[in-house]
Write an enzyme that holds these catalytic residues in place. Structure first.
Site, PDB file in Angstrom:
ATOM      1  N   HIS A   1     116.071 -21.340  20.317  1.00 19.05           N
ATOM      2  CA  HIS A   1     115.871 -19.893  20.183  1.00 19.05           C
ATOM      3  C   HIS A   1     114.927 -19.609  19.028  1.00 19.05           C
ATOM      4  CE1 HIS A   1     116.806 -15.616  19.511  1.00 19.05           C
ATOM      5  NE2 HIS A   1     116.788 -15.935  18.229  1.00 19.05           N
TER       6      HIS A   1
ATOM      7  N   LYS B   1     119.758 -25.185  20.306  1.00 17.08           N
ATOM      8  CA  LYS B   1     120.904 -24.765  21.123  1.00 17.08           C
ATOM      9  C   LYS B   1     121.807 -25.953  21.493  1.00 17.08           C
ATOM     10  CE  LYS B   1     118.575 -20.675  23.081  1.00 17.08           C
ATOM     11  NZ  LYS B   1     118.221 -19.940  24.340  1.00 17.08           N
TER      12      LYS B   1
ATOM     13  N   ASN C   1     117.557 -23.885  27.533  1.00 16.00           N
ATOM     14  CA  ASN C   1     116.144 -24.073  27.184  1.00 16.00           C
ATOM     15  C   ASN C   1     115.929 -24.545  25.742  1.00 16.00           C
ATOM     16  OD1 ASN C   1     116.789 -21.718  25.924  1.00 16.00           O
ATOM     17  ND2 ASN C   1     115.244 -20.444  26.917  1.00 16.00           N
TER      18      ASN C   1
ATOM     19  N   TYR D   1     123.956 -12.257  20.486  1.00 16.99           N
ATOM     20  CA  TYR D   1     123.133 -11.844  21.624  1.00 16.99           C
ATOM     21  C   TYR D   1     123.468 -10.428  22.110  1.00 16.99           C
ATOM     22  CZ  TYR D   1     120.517 -16.170  22.692  1.00 16.99           C
ATOM     23  OH  TYR D   1     119.638 -17.229  22.682  1.00 16.99           O
TER      24      TYR D   1
ATOM     25  N   GLU E   1     119.107 -11.684  12.509  1.00 19.37           N
ATOM     26  CA  GLU E   1     119.581 -13.019  12.893  1.00 19.37           C
ATOM     27  C   GLU E   1     119.775 -13.918  11.667  1.00 19.37           C
ATOM     28  OE1 GLU E   1     116.693 -14.087  15.893  1.00 19.37           O
ATOM     29  OE2 GLU E   1     117.556 -12.664  17.323  1.00 19.37           O
TER      30      GLU E   1
END
Ligand code: ADP
Ligand code: MG
Length: 141
Positions: A117, A11, A114, A51, A128
């Protein structure tokens, strides 16, 4: 055991923190093979499409701002039980709850930022991978 594919994003927080190599190292040390990879920079709309399953969640706006704030590294990973295996390598969604030695413990900042993914099931992995990779970049199994 089944050979599976899963989808990974390093990310924007981890890219900005010079942790691309750190995350990919934990992936490879975790027994997963990187079979396709590239750097991309999502627009807000592209992050919303990725998302879309979370569009009703209260954090959707912040999450899609974050995911479009800078470049990401997207990859396809392959290995035995790759989907569950990569979730183990990532650790809990909240870095504070993640086990030692996991990606999110080592490189995450908070429950939103975080570091990485990973897909959560075969159908989401297929969606995805197809969202980011074309037939020149990844071959059908
Ligand atoms: P995971 O990435 O572990 O599969 P989710 O699918 O539940 O977790 O959430 C997707 C992403 O949304 C998380 O990785 C994180 O970046 C963000 N997120 C999840 N829960 C929250 C929350 N309570 N507040 C802010 N951001 C969140
Ligand atoms: Mg998820």
């Amino acid at each position: 055991m089944a050979i599976e594919r899963t989808f990974s994003i390093v990310k924007p927080d981890a890219v900005a923190n010079n942790a691309i190599g750190g995350v990919l190292n934990l992936i490879e040390k975790g027994g997963l093979k990187i079979i396709a990879s590239k750097m991309i920079h999502m627009s807000k709309k592209e992050a919303e499409g990725f998302y879309a399953v979370h569009k009703a969640r209260p954090f959707f706006g912040d999450l899609t701002d974050f995911m479009s704030e800078g470049p990401c590294v997207v990859s396809v990973l392959e290995g035995e039980n790759a989907i569950a295996r990569y979730r183990e390598v990532l650790g809990a969604t909240n870095p504070e709850e993640a086990d030692a030695g996991t990606v999110r413990k080592d490189f995450g900042t908070n429950i939103e930022r975080n570091a990485a993914h990973g897909s959560d099931a075969p159908d989401t992995a297929a969606f995805e991978i197809g969202y980011f990779f074309n037939a020149l970049e990844i071959k059908e199994r």
